[in-house]
Design a protein around this motif. Structure first.
Motif, PDB file in Angstrom:
ATOM      1  N   ARG A 143      16.273 -13.249   0.537  1.00  0.00           N
ATOM      2  CA  ARG A 143      15.581 -12.440   1.546  1.00  0.00           C
ATOM      3  C   ARG A 143      16.541 -12.002   2.647  1.00  0.00           C
ATOM      4  N   THR A 144      17.692 -11.458   2.217  1.00  0.00           N
ATOM      5  CA  THR A 144      18.680 -10.962   3.167  1.00  0.00           C
ATOM      6  C   THR A 144      19.045  -9.527   2.842  1.00  0.00           C
ATOM      7  N   ALA A 145      19.456  -8.793   3.866  1.00  0.00           N
ATOM      8  CA  ALA A 145      19.870  -7.398   3.727  1.00  0.00           C
ATOM      9  C   ALA A 145      21.317  -7.258   4.175  1.00  0.00           C
ATOM     10  N   HIS A 146      22.052  -6.379   3.497  1.00  0.00           N
ATOM     11  CA  HIS A 146      23.461  -6.168   3.831  1.00  0.00           C
ATOM     12  C   HIS A 146      23.785  -4.679   3.726  1.00  0.00           C
ATOM     13  N   GLU A 158      10.057  -6.977   8.211  1.00  0.00           N
ATOM     14  CA  GLU A 158      11.084  -5.944   8.053  1.00  0.00           C
ATOM     15  C   GLU A 158      11.776  -6.083   6.709  1.00  0.00           C
ATOM     16  N   PHE A 159      12.008  -7.330   6.276  1.00  0.00           N
ATOM     17  CA  PHE A 159      12.648  -7.506   4.974  1.00  0.00           C
ATOM     18  C   PHE A 159      11.720  -7.038   3.852  1.00  0.00           C
ATOM     19  N   THR A 160      10.428  -7.373   3.936  1.00  0.00           N
ATOM     20  CA  THR A 160       9.483  -6.936   2.914  1.00  0.00           C
ATOM     21  C   THR A 160       9.452  -5.413   2.833  1.00  0.00           C
ATOM     22  N   VAL A 173       8.361   7.435  -0.179  1.00  0.00           N
ATOM     23  CA  VAL A 173       7.361   6.374  -0.132  1.00  0.00           C
ATOM     24  C   VAL A 173       6.328   6.758   0.919  1.00  0.00           C
ATOM     25  N   THR A 174       5.084   6.869   0.526  1.00  0.00           N
ATOM     26  CA  THR A 174       4.038   7.319   1.442  1.00  0.00           C
ATOM     27  C   THR A 174       3.535   6.181   2.328  1.00  0.00           C
ATOM     28  N   ARG A 175       2.848   6.554   3.391  1.00  0.00           N
ATOM     29  CA  ARG A 175       2.233   5.557   4.271  1.00  0.00           C
ATOM     30  C   ARG A 175       1.211   4.735   3.507  1.00  0.00           C
ATOM     31  N   GLU A 176       0.464   5.377   2.609  1.00  0.00           N
ATOM     32  CA  GLU A 176      -0.536   4.661   1.824  1.00  0.00           C
ATOM     33  C   GLU A 176       0.116   3.592   0.956  1.00  0.00           C
ATOM     34  N   MET A 177       1.262   3.901   0.378  1.00  0.00           N
ATOM     35  CA  MET A 177       1.987   2.925  -0.442  1.00  0.00           C
ATOM     36  C   MET A 177       2.430   1.736   0.406  1.00  0.00           C
ATOM     37  N   LEU A 178       2.916   2.018   1.615  1.00  0.00           N
ATOM     38  CA  LEU A 178       3.376   0.943   2.495  1.00  0.00           C
ATOM     39  C   LEU A 178       2.204   0.078   2.945  1.00  0.00           C
ATOM     40  N   LEU A 179       1.097   0.693   3.300  1.00  0.00           N
ATOM     41  CA  LEU A 179      -0.077  -0.080   3.712  1.00  0.00           C
ATOM     42  C   LEU A 179      -0.523  -1.009   2.594  1.00  0.00           C
ATOM     43  N   ARG A 180      -0.512  -0.505   1.369  1.00  0.00           N
ATOM     44  CA  ARG A 180      -1.023  -1.281   0.239  1.00  0.00           C
ATOM     45  C   ARG A 180      -0.052  -2.367  -0.215  1.00  0.00           C
ATOM     46  N   HIS A 181       1.229  -2.041  -0.311  1.00  0.00           N
ATOM     47  CA  HIS A 181       2.186  -2.956  -0.922  1.00  0.00           C
ATOM     48  C   HIS A 181       2.975  -3.808   0.077  1.00  0.00           C
ATOM     49  N   VAL A 182       3.104  -3.348   1.305  1.00  0.00           N
ATOM     50  CA  VAL A 182       3.857  -4.111   2.313  1.00  0.00           C
ATOM     51  C   VAL A 182       2.914  -4.854   3.245  1.00  0.00           C
TER      52      VAL A 182
END
Length: 227
Positions: A143-146, A158-160, A173-182
């Motif tokens: 769960r790290t970003a580089h 933020e990582f998700t 990536v749509t807002r609907e996709m982010l609401l549903r999957h994130v």
């Protein structure tokens, strides 16, 4: 699917007894802890497939417990159960790093189904340990970003968000996709939570580097681009 190892942090002994019986009846094993302190200790001792936790605990706010568990390296999917079930409460929980949120009271069958769904989702992501795009790296298990070899510190949510964008790198990536999957929401909470989160992530990914990597596509959504 059976045989999951579940950590359950809940101070209400009567409710805990009911949930433990429900989980055991579904063929899974549960370790119950009545306090956040005990929950963290158990999480450090053993690996769990799913963590279920209450939002209001005698020795900690459940949101703080989520952050402490993530900081301790616990990467198991987390489900928060809370009497605070309004949209803004769910958003707060999801922002803190939980993967799903259920209000109390809840349907027993739905709880079991959501636990299983969380485990399936986590197991399905396990094959991709590192996602590469341009000069960005997403280390899924750690769960790290580089970027260009430099570690980018991100909050759990933020990582998700970053991981989901990396899975769809180069795509809008749509807002609907982010609401549903994130955020695990099937409705728009009518807040600017997505805009704020994307803005924070963009700043962290781009500050100190040349060239943008996260674009806003007006009227459509967001897209990661190779720098």
């Amino acid at each position: 699917m059976g045989g999951l190892q579940i950590l359950y942090v809940e101070d209400d002994a009567r409710l805990a007894q009911q949930v433990c019986a429900l989980i055991a009846g579904a063929g899974d094993s549960v370790t119950w802890c009545p306090t956040a302190t005990e929950g963290i200790a158990k999480a450090r001792e053993s690996r769990f497939d799913v963590v279920i936790l209450d939002r209001m605990l005698p020795d900690s706010n459940g949101l703080d417990l989520v952050r402490r568990l993530r900081a301790a390296g616990v990467d198991a999917p987390m489900l928060m159960l809370s009497a605070l079930g309004r949209a803004e409460n769910r958003v707060d929980g999801l922002e803190a790093g939980v993967d799903d949120y259920m209000g109390k009271p809840f349907e027993p069958g739905e709880l079991v189904a959501r636990v299983r769904a969380l485990h399936r989702r986590a197991a399905g992501q396990a094959h991709s340990a590192v996602i590469l795009f341009g000069d960005l790296e997403c280390h899924v298990k750690a769960r790290t970003a580089h970027r260009r070899g430099r570690h980018i510190p991100l909050s759990p949510k933020e990582f998700t968000l970053f991981a989901f964008l990396m899975e769809h790198a180069g795509e809008v990536v749509t807002r609907e996709m982010l609401l549903r999957h994130v955020w695990n929401l099937n409705f728009d909470p009518q807040t600017n939570v997505i805009d704020v989160s994307v803005s924070r992530l963009r700043r962290k990914l781009e500050e100190g580097f040349d060239g943008p990597v996260l674009e806003t596509i007006w009227g459509a959504g967001y897209r990661l681009v190779a720098a």
